[in-house]
Design a protein around this motif. Structure first.
Motif, PDB file in Angstrom:
ATOM      1  N   GLU A  91      -4.856   3.992 -11.577  1.00 15.44           N
ATOM      2  CA  GLU A  91      -4.087   2.870 -12.119  1.00 15.44           C
ATOM      3  C   GLU A  91      -2.682   2.795 -11.543  1.00 15.44           C
ATOM      4  O   GLU A  91      -1.965   1.817 -11.804  1.00 15.44           O
ATOM      5  N   ASP A  92      -2.283   3.776 -10.773  1.00 16.90           N
ATOM      6  CA  ASP A  92      -0.928   3.755 -10.205  1.00 16.90           C
ATOM      7  C   ASP A  92      -0.734   2.551  -9.298  1.00 16.90           C
ATOM      8  O   ASP A  92      -1.606   2.250  -8.462  1.00 16.90           O
ATOM      9  N   PRO A  93       0.397   1.854  -9.430  1.00 17.37           N
ATOM     10  CA  PRO A  93       0.703   0.827  -8.434  1.00 17.37           C
ATOM     11  C   PRO A  93       1.030   1.489  -7.103  1.00 17.37           C
ATOM     12  O   PRO A  93       1.651   2.559  -7.064  1.00 17.37           O
ATOM     13  N   VAL A  94       0.609   0.888  -6.031  1.00 12.56           N
ATOM     14  CA  VAL A  94       0.862   1.452  -4.704  1.00 12.56           C
ATOM     15  C   VAL A  94       2.358   1.546  -4.445  1.00 12.56           C
ATOM     16  O   VAL A  94       2.843   2.458  -3.772  1.00 12.56           O
ATOM     17  N   SER A  95       3.120   0.609  -5.014  1.00 11.09           N
ATOM     18  CA  SER A  95       4.574   0.577  -4.813  1.00 11.09           C
ATOM     19  C   SER A  95       5.277   1.809  -5.377  1.00 11.09           C
ATOM     20  O   SER A  95       6.420   2.097  -5.023  1.00 11.09           O
TER      21      SER A  95
END
Length: 461
Positions: free
Chosen positions: A84-88
């Motif tokens: 679920e981590d945003p790539v940013s």
């Protein structure tokens, strides 16, 4: 499962090499943790008569991706990443419109991001600037759209988290360690000189088999850059199956089919899911010439590595046929129909129609696209075997059985044109034109008919 006939497998690989003009192949089949077949066929380098051997290194092309995906799940298992981590979170210099993309979107090809492969001949900085300026194709999670941007970003994420380059990370965590002489190699440039690497041969540029040296930017290593021997792949498979790379729970999570919101696709996190007559398998292929597939419940793994092709070839179908030769219950009826029709066309063309009718009337083959199968077989006979009359017979059957298919008549017209039977070529191209309302296609056929009419007139003089 019937007793394995190794000779049948060898005969089949020989047939595939001959039909598809594949220079060299390395094949491994692992059943219940034991190698039941391991053999090299043909040449790693044609011009110097160097056979494929146990030390031959093959470029995996996109078959690199499931191994990199496994590396991502190793990090997830250790709590260093989340799907679920945003790539940013790991790559802060992304465009604002990319900030909603999550790790899971990269793994499942559901990001909607534009494809950096368009700029692969540029250096990474220039390619990044261009792809960052391109529009998003669709909202994240909506559908499967294969592109190289996803694994380019995954490589940057992995390197940020591990503080290692991708080669070092994959080597240490999935293969034999950085200090080993068996260290794996990442190279997206087939022009690089790598000792014992098989020379790639393709027919894309000229239509004839020739040395081909495809290359991409080295920043696409995670997309298609892994180069290993078959022995290294076999060792990787053993570790993967026995929980020495990731746990069964992590593997199950990795192999969950992603719930795309606007379409159905049997794709997981970096792996295809394929079900063959009820037998679930997971795998991937690369460059149209390499493939790996594991059937977990059958405890069966198949690894197929080749170094090129000069004709029509479907490596996934080849894996299915090998599985069938091992266990007749693992039958892909589409492949079975194709193989039966191909064998009949090559050995006794007069039996083709009766064989076709028998297959078509069998309920087991109800989902087979016979039009596509016959069309492919026709072109194998026409272009690779140079058996024009036999190809015409196949195309005639296809047009007869599929009278509303413009493509069936187009192919028949092409065969007659090659055979210099301009009357019949004109007739079938005309029929194809009438069945297709596309203006561009009609313009193309009109130009073709003009040429053929001129050729017919010249022939009559």
């Amino acid at each position: 499962m019937k007793p394995v006939s190794i000779s049948q497998i060898d005969e089949y690989i020989a047939q595939v090499q001959k039909t598809s003009l594949i220079p060299g192949v390395s094949l491994a089949i692992i059943k219940n943790g034991k190698i039941i077949h391991r053999k090299n066929y043909g040449y790693a380098n044609i011009e110097n008569d160097i056979p494929v051997s146990d030390i031959t290194i093959f470029r995996l092309y996109s078959l690199t991706k499931p191994i990199v995906a496994t590396g991502v799940f190793q990090l997830i298992e250790k709590g260093k990443l989340s799907l679920e981590d945003p790539v940013s979170k790991y790559i802060p210099d992304l465009p604002a419109s990319w900030n909603t993309v999550q790790i899971k979107n990269l793994l499942t090809q559901s990001s909607g991001l534009p494809d950096i492969v368009k700029y692969e001949k540029l250096d990474e900085k220039e390619a990044a600037e261009k792809v960052f300026a391109d529009p998003i194709n669709f909202k994240q999670g909506e559908k499967f759209e294969y592109n190289q941007t996803n694994f380019w970003l995954l490589e940057r994420v992995v390197e940020t988290v591990t503080k290692q380059n991708i080669q070092m990370y994959i080597t240490e965590n999935q293969f034999d360690g950085a200090a080993s002489k068996n260290t794996v190699l990442f190279s997206t440039d087939s022009r690089d000189i790598i000792q014992n690497r098989a020379t790639p041969y393709f027919n894309y540029a000229t239509g004839s088999l020739q040395m081909a040296l495809p290359y991409n930017g080295n920043y696409l290593n995670s997309c298609n850059g892994l180069n290993i021997t078959m022995n290294q792949f076999i060792a990787w498979d053993a570790k993967f199956r026995t929980k020495k790379i990731i746990s069964n729970a992590s593997k199950a999570k990795m192999w969950e089919v992603f719930p795309y919101t606007k379409e159905k696709s049997e794709f997981t996190s970096g792996w295809d899911q394929r079900i063959v007559n009820g037998h679930i398998s997971y795998g991937f292929s690369g460059g149209r010439i390499t493939a790996y597939r594991i059937f977990p419940k059958d405890d069966l793994s198949i690894i197929f590595l080749a170094n090129g092709l000069g004709g029509i070839f479907n490596v996934e179908n080849t894996i299915n046929q090998i599985a069938y030769l091992l266990d007749n219950d693992i039958i892909d009826y589409k492949v079975a129909a194709y193989e039966t029709l191909l064998k009949t066309s090559k050995s006794n063309i007069t039996d083709l129609k009766s064989t076709f009718v028998k297959l078509k009337n069998d309920p087991k083959y109800k989902d087979v696209d016979f039009e596509e199968s016959l069309n492919v077989i026709g072109y194998i006979l026409l272009n690779q075997d140079k058996k024009t009359n036999e190809a015409i017979t196949v195309f005639q059957l296809n047009a007869e059985q599929h009278p509303k298919s413009f493509n069936a008549f187009d192919s028949l017209g092409e065969a007659y044109e090659i055979n210099k039977d301009f009357e019949k070529a004109i007739s079938n191209y005309t029929q194809a034109r009438e069945l297709n309302n596309d203006e561009g296609y009609r313009a193309h056929i009109n130009a073709k008919l003009k040429e053929l009419n001129a050729a017919r007139t010249s022939l009559k003089k």
